[in-house]
Design a protein around this motif. Sequence first.
Motif, PDB file in Angstrom:
ATOM      1  N   GLU A 139      -1.772  -5.427 -20.659  1.00 24.91           N
ATOM      2  CA  GLU A 139      -2.708  -5.807 -19.292  1.00 24.91           C
ATOM      3  C   GLU A 139      -3.488  -7.176 -20.049  1.00 24.91           C
ATOM      4  O   GLU A 139      -3.864  -7.750 -19.525  1.00 24.91           O
ATOM      5  N   SER A 140      -4.035  -6.839 -21.476  1.00 26.70           N
ATOM      6  CA  SER A 140      -4.775  -7.815 -21.658  1.00 26.70           C
ATOM      7  C   SER A 140      -3.993  -9.198 -22.193  1.00 26.70           C
ATOM      8  O   SER A 140      -4.692 -10.265 -22.546  1.00 26.70           O
ATOM      9  N   VAL A 141      -2.965  -8.893 -22.832  1.00 28.90           N
ATOM     10  CA  VAL A 141      -2.185 -10.112 -23.452  1.00 28.90           C
ATOM     11  C   VAL A 141      -1.151 -10.714 -22.718  1.00 28.90           C
ATOM     12  O   VAL A 141      -0.798 -11.966 -23.201  1.00 28.90           O
ATOM     13  N   ASN A 142      -0.590  -9.813 -21.571  1.00 23.25           N
ATOM     14  CA  ASN A 142       0.385 -10.637 -20.936  1.00 23.25           C
ATOM     15  C   ASN A 142      -0.135 -11.052 -19.625  1.00 23.25           C
ATOM     16  O   ASN A 142      -0.253 -10.525 -18.613  1.00 23.25           O
ATOM     17  N   LYS A 158      -2.122 -30.654 -17.900  1.00 24.83           N
ATOM     18  CA  LYS A 158      -1.253 -31.788 -17.605  1.00 24.83           C
ATOM     19  C   LYS A 158      -0.040 -31.834 -18.246  1.00 24.83           C
ATOM     20  O   LYS A 158       1.186 -32.446 -17.732  1.00 24.83           O
ATOM     21  N   LEU A 159       0.337 -31.087 -19.267  1.00 23.82           N
ATOM     22  CA  LEU A 159       1.617 -30.853 -20.151  1.00 23.82           C
ATOM     23  C   LEU A 159       2.503 -29.726 -19.473  1.00 23.82           C
ATOM     24  O   LEU A 159       3.605 -30.105 -19.156  1.00 23.82           O
ATOM     25  N   TRP A 160       1.873 -28.769 -19.006  1.00 22.41           N
ATOM     26  CA  TRP A 160       2.491 -27.613 -18.387  1.00 22.41           C
ATOM     27  C   TRP A 160       2.595 -27.318 -16.845  1.00 22.41           C
ATOM     28  O   TRP A 160       3.155 -26.317 -16.370  1.00 22.41           O
ATOM     29  N   GLY A 161       1.535 -27.754 -16.196  1.00 19.14           N
ATOM     30  CA  GLY A 161       1.373 -27.455 -14.969  1.00 19.14           C
ATOM     31  C   GLY A 161       0.541 -26.122 -14.777  1.00 19.14           C
ATOM     32  O   GLY A 161      -0.425 -26.005 -15.473  1.00 19.14           O
ATOM     33  N   SER A 162       0.876 -25.269 -13.830  1.00 15.42           N
ATOM     34  CA  SER A 162       0.315 -23.923 -13.988  1.00 15.42           C
ATOM     35  C   SER A 162       0.248 -23.099 -15.516  1.00 15.42           C
ATOM     36  O   SER A 162       1.392 -23.189 -15.909  1.00 15.42           O
ATOM     37  N   VAL A 163      -0.854 -22.517 -15.985  1.00 10.91           N
ATOM     38  CA  VAL A 163      -0.903 -21.822 -17.203  1.00 10.91           C
ATOM     39  C   VAL A 163      -1.765 -20.743 -16.944  1.00 10.91           C
ATOM     40  O   VAL A 163      -2.557 -20.680 -16.180  1.00 10.91           O
ATOM     41  N   PRO A 164      -1.439 -19.734 -17.982  1.00 12.94           N
ATOM     42  CA  PRO A 164      -2.549 -18.723 -17.878  1.00 12.94           C
ATOM     43  C   PRO A 164      -4.007 -19.211 -17.969  1.00 12.94           C
ATOM     44  O   PRO A 164      -4.390 -19.973 -19.017  1.00 12.94           O
ATOM     45  N   LEU A 165      -4.830 -18.738 -17.286  1.00  9.93           N
ATOM     46  CA  LEU A 165      -6.179 -19.033 -17.471  1.00  9.93           C
ATOM     47  C   LEU A 165      -7.065 -17.818 -18.059  1.00  9.93           C
ATOM     48  O   LEU A 165      -7.254 -16.900 -17.224  1.00  9.93           O
ATOM     49  N   GLN A 194       9.522 -19.083 -27.200  1.00  4.68           N
ATOM     50  CA  GLN A 194       8.601 -18.026 -27.982  1.00  4.68           C
ATOM     51  C   GLN A 194       7.528 -17.339 -26.989  1.00  4.68           C
ATOM     52  O   GLN A 194       7.415 -16.245 -27.252  1.00  4.68           O
ATOM     53  N   GLU A 195       6.890 -17.902 -26.190  1.00  3.48           N
ATOM     54  CA  GLU A 195       5.619 -17.629 -25.340  1.00  3.48           C
ATOM     55  C   GLU A 195       6.397 -16.631 -24.207  1.00  3.48           C
ATOM     56  O   GLU A 195       5.958 -15.604 -24.058  1.00  3.48           O
ATOM     57  N   LEU A 196       7.650 -17.052 -23.906  1.00  2.00           N
ATOM     58  CA  LEU A 196       8.048 -16.294 -22.743  1.00  2.00           C
ATOM     59  C   LEU A 196       8.585 -15.035 -23.409  1.00  2.00           C
ATOM     60  O   LEU A 196       8.473 -13.998 -22.478  1.00  2.00           O
ATOM     61  N   ASP A 197       9.068 -15.070 -24.555  1.00  2.00           N
ATOM     62  CA  ASP A 197       9.667 -13.847 -25.071  1.00  2.00           C
ATOM     63  C   ASP A 197       8.575 -12.938 -25.288  1.00  2.00           C
ATOM     64  O   ASP A 197       8.830 -11.594 -25.032  1.00  2.00           O
ATOM     65  N   ARG A 198       7.412 -13.408 -25.764  1.00  2.00           N
ATOM     66  CA  ARG A 198       6.310 -12.578 -25.854  1.00  2.00           C
ATOM     67  C   ARG A 198       5.728 -12.077 -24.808  1.00  2.00           C
ATOM     68  O   ARG A 198       4.882 -11.109 -24.745  1.00  2.00           O
ATOM     69  N   ASN A 199       5.549 -12.907 -23.766  1.00  2.00           N
ATOM     70  CA  ASN A 199       4.752 -12.451 -22.420  1.00  2.00           C
ATOM     71  C   ASN A 199       5.643 -12.166 -21.443  1.00  2.00           C
ATOM     72  O   ASN A 199       5.863 -13.575 -20.835  1.00  2.00           O
ATOM     73  N   PRO A 200       6.085 -11.338 -20.703  1.00  2.00           N
ATOM     74  CA  PRO A 200       6.925 -11.198 -19.754  1.00  2.00           C
ATOM     75  C   PRO A 200       6.267 -11.588 -18.244  1.00  2.00           C
ATOM     76  O   PRO A 200       7.142 -11.936 -17.408  1.00  2.00           O
ATOM     77  N   SER A 253       0.124 -22.881 -28.744  1.00  2.00           N
ATOM     78  CA  SER A 253      -0.679 -21.839 -29.445  1.00  2.00           C
ATOM     79  C   SER A 253      -1.990 -22.488 -30.063  1.00  2.00           C
ATOM     80  O   SER A 253      -3.116 -22.059 -29.842  1.00  2.00           O
ATOM     81  N   ASN A 254      -1.703 -23.903 -30.512  1.00  2.00           N
ATOM     82  CA  ASN A 254      -2.888 -24.291 -31.163  1.00  2.00           C
ATOM     83  C   ASN A 254      -4.113 -24.552 -30.034  1.00  2.00           C
ATOM     84  O   ASN A 254      -5.317 -24.568 -30.107  1.00  2.00           O
ATOM     85  N   LEU A 255      -3.622 -25.045 -28.772  1.00  2.00           N
ATOM     86  CA  LEU A 255      -4.553 -25.221 -27.475  1.00  2.00           C
ATOM     87  C   LEU A 255      -4.979 -24.077 -27.266  1.00  2.00           C
ATOM     88  O   LEU A 255      -6.393 -24.051 -26.850  1.00  2.00           O
ATOM     89  N   TYR A 256      -4.357 -22.733 -27.093  1.00  2.00           N
ATOM     90  CA  TYR A 256      -5.234 -21.806 -26.640  1.00  2.00           C
ATOM     91  C   TYR A 256      -5.951 -20.981 -28.070  1.00  2.00           C
ATOM     92  O   TYR A 256      -7.096 -20.527 -27.454  1.00  2.00           O
ATOM     93  N   ASN A 257      -5.721 -21.455 -29.104  1.00  2.00           N
ATOM     94  CA  ASN A 257      -6.553 -20.996 -30.007  1.00  2.00           C
ATOM     95  C   ASN A 257      -8.006 -21.636 -29.998  1.00  2.00           C
ATOM     96  O   ASN A 257      -8.795 -21.013 -30.171  1.00  2.00           O
ATOM     97  N   ALA A 258      -7.750 -23.137 -29.521  1.00  2.00           N
ATOM     98  CA  ALA A 258      -8.991 -23.854 -29.558  1.00  2.00           C
ATOM     99  C   ALA A 258      -9.848 -23.376 -28.366  1.00  2.00           C
ATOM    100  O   ALA A 258     -11.107 -23.221 -28.266  1.00  2.00           O
TER     101      ALA A 258
END
Length: 491
Positions: free
Chosen positions: A171-174, A153-160, A478-484, A104-109
Amino acid sequence: MKHYKKLIYLFIGIATISCNDYLDLDPISEETSGNAYESASQIEAALVGAYESFQSSEYYVWDNILFQDVRSDNCYAGGDNPEIFQIDFIDIEPTHSRLFTHWSNLYNAISKANLVLERVDDINDPLLTDERRNQIKGEAYFLRSYHYFTLVKLWGSVPLILNTITSTDSESVNVPRASIEEVYAQITTDLETAANLLPDIYGIDASINKARATAGAAHALAAKAYAQQPNADYAAVLNHIEAVESSTANYQLIPYSQLFDGNNYNNAESIIEVQYLGGNEGNFGPQLLLPPSVSGDTWRKFVTPSVDLVNAFDEQGDTVRKNAAILFEEVQWVDEFWGNTQGSSIPFSFKWKNANGFASADNTYLLRYGDIVLLKAEAYNELTQLGNAIIEVNKIRNRAGLPELTTAQSNSQEALRNTILKERRLELFQEGQRWDDLARYNQLVATMNNLIEIDLRNGSPVNYNMTEAKKILPIPQQELDRNPALVQNPL
């Protein structure tokens, strides 16, 4: 507003407006779409907020030490927090609370940097010159890239996510995960853009030049990204390092002890560092690591250098870097790897020197030239230019008071590769690099499974049960639950 005040002091001269213009602003989150980001002062304040993420994100304050040094062979967990022991034993579940915090903090940044990039061209204010507008863009590109580099580096593939999300539509948040290659391509593209927009220096004040992204910082981070990506491009690594070394910032190695004595931050070796003023603007990390004689408390600390790490220093006769990085002290708690009795002498991470009750003024290096010199050696070696690689390694060894490389250490590409990895371990301990280095060298599984660490409570070796899947972290539940649209990493 206190973080604004802190960085404003560091950013004196970045615009021709007064500090009061910043201090009178309401928080950016309170501005409306109708009046936000219409002036130079407002976009500068937004940029200050983007930099502030290095202080507000616990990952950059000290959790990078947990996920890089404690998770690897450099340190043990201490204290009494079960989640830190889970990191140490590489037994991290998707529900581990630190995963969601850092995600959460990294995406907020990243969102803060995206906002600056979106709004800066719309500012119609004579106080915002074209030169400064371009610098702001470069700084925001650098910041976004730094955080995506941390994420991949922490998670590999991530949302860009390359723009601010203003809609709650699914469509915007998932957003699904981009491939690792796509993330690295964005990182390096952003950094090459940033390098062209940023100056080598902003003036003569080192506390500004080392606090803000520069062309040198963009080139240095690009070099690290090109090396860390799945198919490393070592020619690009060398090109970017050459740009770092030709910078008018004149980066150079300084005596190792001066890097970490707490009195020489913003030095010639520093490329960019997180600035702390102490007091209300202090760094809480040192209090969690330093021994009672320095910290003034008596509780067991959360990070303890490992027997294997101390042996690695001693095998090289590396007293200069060991003494700068580790301090032994007798303690009244029981450490299961060092003596297992009260009164045992145990090591403490010592690159921060001042605790000051969770309010230290000790800075954190985000990028420094010593790291880049060893990365240059790595690039030369991977391009089979062993002679050039040896020269670079010897620069670091000479600085540490060690003899130059022997034939056995450097007579083949494989031998030199292992030598460089060992050198990076001793040079960069407690700087959040070890896990990434082992991953880049494809030695994580072998290193952790071959590591012999004896739990003195029962005389048994620790079984880290390292697997290929554990190289990257689970996506936070928590992120998996929020973003299917997300798919979990292999566990």
